[in-house]
Design an enzyme around this catalytic site. Structure first.
Site, PDB file in Angstrom:
ATOM      1  N   GLU A 109       0.795  -1.223   0.000  1.00 26.34           N
ATOM      2  CA  GLU A 109       0.000   0.000   0.000  1.00 26.34           C
ATOM      3  C   GLU A 109       0.835   1.284   0.000  1.00 26.34           C
ATOM      4  O   GLU A 109       0.443   2.278  -0.613  1.00 26.34           O
ATOM      5  CB  GLU A 109      -0.931   0.019   1.229  1.00 26.34           C
ATOM      6  CG  GLU A 109      -2.067  -0.979   1.169  1.00 26.34           C
ATOM      7  CD  GLU A 109      -3.171  -0.555   0.208  1.00 26.34           C
ATOM      8  OE1 GLU A 109      -3.108   0.563  -0.335  1.00 26.34           O
ATOM      9  OE2 GLU A 109      -4.091  -1.364  -0.015  1.00 26.34           O
ATOM     10  N   SER A 116     -29.756 -17.095  55.761  1.00 23.40           N
ATOM     11  CA  SER A 116     -28.888 -17.479  56.883  1.00 23.40           C
ATOM     12  C   SER A 116     -27.408 -17.249  56.613  1.00 23.40           C
ATOM     13  O   SER A 116     -26.572 -17.669  57.415  1.00 23.40           O
ATOM     14  CB  SER A 116     -29.102 -18.968  57.209  1.00 23.40           C
ATOM     15  OG  SER A 116     -30.434 -19.201  57.613  1.00 23.40           O
TER      16      SER A 116
END
Length: 748
Positions: free
Chosen positions: A75, A334
Site C-alpha cells: 500500500e 442465613s
C-alpha cells in the site's frame, strides 16, 4: 538560505491557521466500539459503535510483523518517509489514468486513506485536495505509528467490520498477532474492495486478490519462489463461527461505567467463564419458569473476579435475563450467621463448643423459629452453625447486639440495606447482594481481611483510561457508610479460622465424589418466603457464590438453598484448578477441654460441676461462661432459686426449665436427646472406587450408642465400603430408641 527559512515559516504558519480553522474531525466520530476482553485478551463481549460498526482497537504491536511488512510494501512503501502525501505516487497514478483512461494504481498513501476514512469526500479533484489537506493535518498532529494504528483500526473489512483485529477474529477466529502469512496477505488487500471480495461470500475472488499481494511481495524480495508457490496454493482457511457472548451482564456494567473505553481488560479467566456458562446453561432447563441463577468466582489471593455469570440464560427474556443478579439487593437468609458467631468469638462471648439453648425463646419481643419447627435443647455453637439453627444464633446475636454487628461490618466496608439494626438481620431481615457475600466469605480464607474485589486489570498499552471496579466502594457511597481502609478485617485471624474449620465440616449434598478433592467451608441460605436460595463456599484459593431464585422476587415453594444452590456451588468448584495453598491455623487458636454446663475450661471449673466434657477451639485460650437466654453470662453455682453448693451442676435457667418440661434430667447433665445419625442420608449412593470409609457419627457423644450394620452389631468407628455392595442398612440405637438410614453401595 533566508528565503528558504521564510518559506518554511510561512508554510508552518499557514498550516497552523488552517488547522485551527478546519480542525480534524474525531478519529472515531461515532464513538468507540468497545470490546470487553478476558485476562488473556480473548473477547468476552463486543459492543458496536453508534453506526453498528464492530471494531477491536489495537496498537501496531498487537499485529504480526509480517502483516505490517506486507501492508507497507503493498500500500505505501514510503510511508515513513513522506509527509502524508507522496507527490511521485500521485504523478504516477495521474499519468497512468491519462494513458489508460482508467485507474491503474492509486496515489493515496496510508495517511490519505485514514483521512478519507475519518472525513469521507466525493471522488473529485476538490475531494482529493481535501483528502491531501487532511493527510497533512494528520501528519502534523500524530506520529507515524499512531497514524498506522488508525489505519489498522479503521480499515473496512466487509459488513460491519472495521479494523484488522475484528476481521482476524471474525474470519479466522484468532488474534491478528497470530495470523499466518497467507491470512495476513488476504487482510492486507481486503480493505480495497471489502464487500466485493468478502472471503465468506466470494472465496475465489478473495483468493485471487490474496495471491496478487503474495506475488507483489515476491517481486519485492520479501517472499522466495518456494514460499510463493506454497502460499498461493493454500486454501483461504476461513474459520467462521459465531463467537458466544461471555459474561454479558458484567460486560454491560463495565461498558456503562466506561462508555468511552475502546478495550476493557478484565480479570475474567476465559476458560473458567466458558465452563461456568455451560454449567448454568444446563441448569436453566431444570429451573422453574421465571427463575434465574447467578455465579461469581473469586481468586482469593488476588481478590479478583475470575468468573461472573449474572443470569441463567442471557438469551431467555422470560427469565429476566437483563437483570444483573450478583448486584441485585436481596435478603441473605442465613448466610450472615457465620460472621455473627465469628464476632461473638472475637468479643469473648463464646468459643466453638459453647453451650447454647435451642428452645422456645423470646428476645426483646422477637420470637425466632427453626426452619423445621423443632427444638434440640442443649447444643454447641459449632453444631448450631453446621445445622443452621435460628434460635441459638439469635441468642448469641442478642448478646453481641445488632448495633455492634453493624458497626463491625461498616468498619470493614460492608454495607447492608435496613433502616435500623435489629435481631431479624441475623436471619436475613436486611438486604445485600451476591458480590458482598462473596467478599465476606473470602475473608474466612484470608485471616479475616476484607478486600474490595477487582474485575479490571491495568494493561501496559491501554487505549482508554484504566477503570477498576470496586463494588464495595459504590455500595458504601449509596448507603452513606464512611470509606474504609483498602484492606480491613471483619474478623480476627483466629475467629476466621474457627468459623472456616466449622463450616468445612458440613457434609456436602448427595453427589459423585469429585476428581479434585478440596477443603470447602460453605454455608447456604434461604430467604423468608422462599424467594432467594444461596450457597457460598470458600476453599484456600477460591470463593464461589451462587444465587438461585426469581428476579421479580416471587416465591419458589419447595426450594431450599441446601438442595438447589449448594449442588451448583459444588459443581462450580469442580470446574476450578486444584488449590495450591492451605488455610493455616493461627497461633491464637487454642484447643481447650471445656465443661458443660458452665462453659469454662475444665481446669477452671470447680470439682463436681463438669457434667459433660467437650473439646473446643478458643481465641487465645479464653473460655467464657455459658450464656443465658437473656444474653447474660451464667454465674457458676447459681440456679433459679439462689446459690447452690460448689459440687452442684447448674444449667442455664430457661434451658433447665425446658428440659424439666420435656422430662430431661438437668442436674447430672442432660439425658441424651433422641439419637440421630449424622452426615448420612437414606438413599445416598456411594462408590467404593471414590470413597473407602464412611465415618459413623451420631448427634450425641454418649459412649453407649450401639451401631448396627444390616442388623448386626458393628463396633468400628467407620464403615468399610469395600465390604458391602447394594443396599446397606445402618442403625444407631440409644436407650431403646434407634435412627435408621439405608444407603446404596456400588462396588468397583
Amino acid at each position: 538560505m533566508g528565503g528558504t527559512l521564510a518559506t518554511v515559516c510561512a508554510i508552518t504558519l499557514l498550516m497552523a491557521v488552517l488547522n485551527v480553522c478546519y480542525p480534524l474531525p474525531p478519529i472515531y466520530p461515532h464513538g468507540p466500539a468497545t470490546v470487553v476482553v478476558s485476562r488473556d485478551g480473548q473477547i468476552l463481549r463486543a459492543f458496536a459503535d453508534k453506526q453498528g460498526v464492530r471494531r477491536y482497537t489495537i496498537t501496531t504491536e498487537a499485529v504480526t510483523p509480517f502483516y505490517l511488512t506486507a501492508l507497507l510494501d503493498y500500500e505505501d512503501r514510503w510511508f515513513y518517509a513522506h509527509p502524508g502525501i507522496n507527490p511521485l505516487a500521485i504523478v504516477r497514478a495521474a499519468g497512468q489514468w491519462l494513458y489508460h483512461g482508467r485507474v491503474i494504481s492509486g496515489g493515496s498513501t496510508l495517511t490519505m486513506q485514514v483521512a478519507r476514512l475519518i472525513d469521507p469526500h466525493q471522488r473529485s479533484i476538490s475531494g482529493k485536495m481535501k483528502q491531501a489537506f487532511r493527510a497533512l493535518q494528520l501528519e502534523w498532529t500524530y506520529s507515524k505509528d499512531e497514524i498506522l494504528a488508525f489505519y489498522l483500526n479503521l480499515a473496512p473489512f466487509g459488513g460491519n467490520l472495521q479494523g484488522v483485529e475484528a476481521a482476524s477474529q471474525r474470519y479466522f477466529g484468532k488474534s491478528a498477532k497470530a495470523l499466518t502469512q497467507s491470512e495476513a496477505a488476504l487482510l492486507v488487500v481486503l480493505p480495497q474492495k471489502p464487500s466485493y471480495n468478502r472471503p465468506d461470500r466470494y472465496p475465489e475472488r478473495a483468493k485471487a486478490m490474496r495471491n496478487k499481494v503474495l506475488h507483489r511481495l515476491a517481486q519485492s524480495g520479501i517472499l522466495d519462489a518456494r514460499s510463493l508457490h506454497f502460499l498461493t496454493n493454500e486454501p483461504l482457511g476461513l474459520r467462521l463461527h459465531k463467537r458466544p457472548i461471555l459474561a454479558p451482564l458484567l460486560s454491560r456494567h463495565l461498558k456503562q461505567a466506561s462508555p468511552q473505553a475502546d478495550v476493557i481488560h478484565t480479570t475474567i479467566n476465559h476458560s473458567i467463564q466458558q465452563r461456568i456458562q455451560r454449567l448454568l446453561a444446563l441448569l436453566s432447563h431444570q429451573l422453574p419458569i421465571k427463575s434465574s441463577a447467578a455465579i461469581v468466582v473469586v481468586d482469593n489471593q488476588r481478590a479478583e473476579i475470575i468468573a461472573y455469570q449474572g443470569t441463567a440464560d442471557f438469551t431467555d427474556p422470560t427469565r429476566f435475563s437483563h437483570v444483573d443478579m450478583p448486584r441485585a439487593i436481596r435478603s441473605p437468609g442465613s448466610t450472615l450467621k457465620p460472621f455473627i458467631y465469628g464476632m461473638g468469638l472475637d468479643n469473648g462471648l463464646i468459643h466453638s463448643a459453647s453451650l447454647l439453648s435451642d428452645i422456645p425463646s423470646v428476645f426483646q419481643g422477637y420470637k425466632p423459629r427453626n426452619l423445621n419447627g423443632r427444638f434440640q435443647g442443649a447444643i454447641s455453637m459449632d453444631e448450631a452453625l453446621k445445622q443452621s439453627l435460628n434460635i441459638p444464633l439469635i441468642q448469641v446475636f442478642h448478646a453481641l447486639t445488632p448495633q455492634a454487628f453493624d458497626a463491625g461490618m461498616a468498619k470493614a466496608g460492608i454495607a447492608f440495606h435496613h433502616d435500623a439494626a435489629n435481631l431479624s438481620v441475623g436471619l436475613g431481615g436486611t438486604g445485600t447482594d451476591l458480590l458482598s457475600l462473596v467478599t465476606l466469605y473470602r475473608s474466612l480464607a484470608m485471616e479475616g481481611h476484607v478486600t474490595p474485589l477487582q474485575v479490571q486489570t491495568a494493561s501496559p498499552r491501554r487505549l482508554s483510561a484504566p477503570f477498576v471496579t470496586s463494588h464495595l466502594e459504590s455500595r458504601r457511597a449509596q448507603s452513606g457508610t464512611a470509606p474504609s481502609e483498602p484492606d480491613s478485617r471483619v474478623l480476627s485471624p483466629a475467629s476466621s479460622w474457627i468459623i472456616y474449620q466449622t463450616l468445612s465440616e458440613i457434609t456436602a449434598p448427595d453427589r459423585v465424589v469429585p476428581t479434585i478433592r478440596r477443603k470447602i467451608a460453605w454455608k447456604t441460605g434461604t430467604s423468608y418466603g422462599y424467594r432467594d436460595f444461596w450457597s457460598i463456599g470458600v476453599s484456600p484459593d477460591y470463593t464461589v457464590g451462587v444465587w438461585i431464585g426469581r428476579p421479580d422476587a416471587s416465591p419458589v415453594i419447595g426450594y431450599l438453598g441446601a438442595t438447589q444452590a449448594a449442588p451448583l456451588m459444588f459443581d462450580t468448584f469442580d470446574q476450578l484448578p486444584r488449590d495450591q495453598r492451605t488455610v493455616r491455623r493461627p497461633r491464637d487458636v487454642v484447643k481447650q477441654t471445656i465443661c458443660w454446663p458452665g462453659g469454662k475450661a475444665k481446669a477452671a471449673t470447680p470439682h463436681g460441676q463438669c457434667a459433660i466434657q467437650k473439646e473446643a477451639y478458643t481465641v487465645r485460650g479464653i473460655t467464657p461462661p455459658t450464656l443465658q437466654t437473656d444474653g447474660q453470662f451464667m454465674r457458676s453455682g447459681m440456679n433459679t432459686s439462689g446459690w447452690a453448693s460448689a459440687d452442684s451442676i447448674v444449667w442455664p435457667t430457661q434451658l433447665a426449665n425446658w428440659q424439666h418440661l420435656k422430662g430431661i434430667r438437668a442436674a447430672g447433665g442432660a439425658t441424651p436427646q433422641a439419637v440421630e445419625i449424622q452426615h448420612i442420608k437414606s438413599g445416598q449412593h456411594y462408590f467404593t472406587d471414590q470413597l473407602a470409609e464412611l465415618p459413623l457419627v451420631a448427634n450425641t457423644d454418649a459412649k453407649d450408642v450401639v451401631w448396627y450394620v444390616n442388623h448386626h452389631p458393628y463396633s468400628a468407628d467407620a464403615l468399610t465400603l469395600a465390604d458391602y455392595s447394594g443396599p446397606v442398612t445402618i442403625s444407631a440405637c440409644l436407650h431403646a430408641q434407634c435412627d435408621v438410614k439405608t444407603i446404596m453401595v456400588h462396588a468397583k
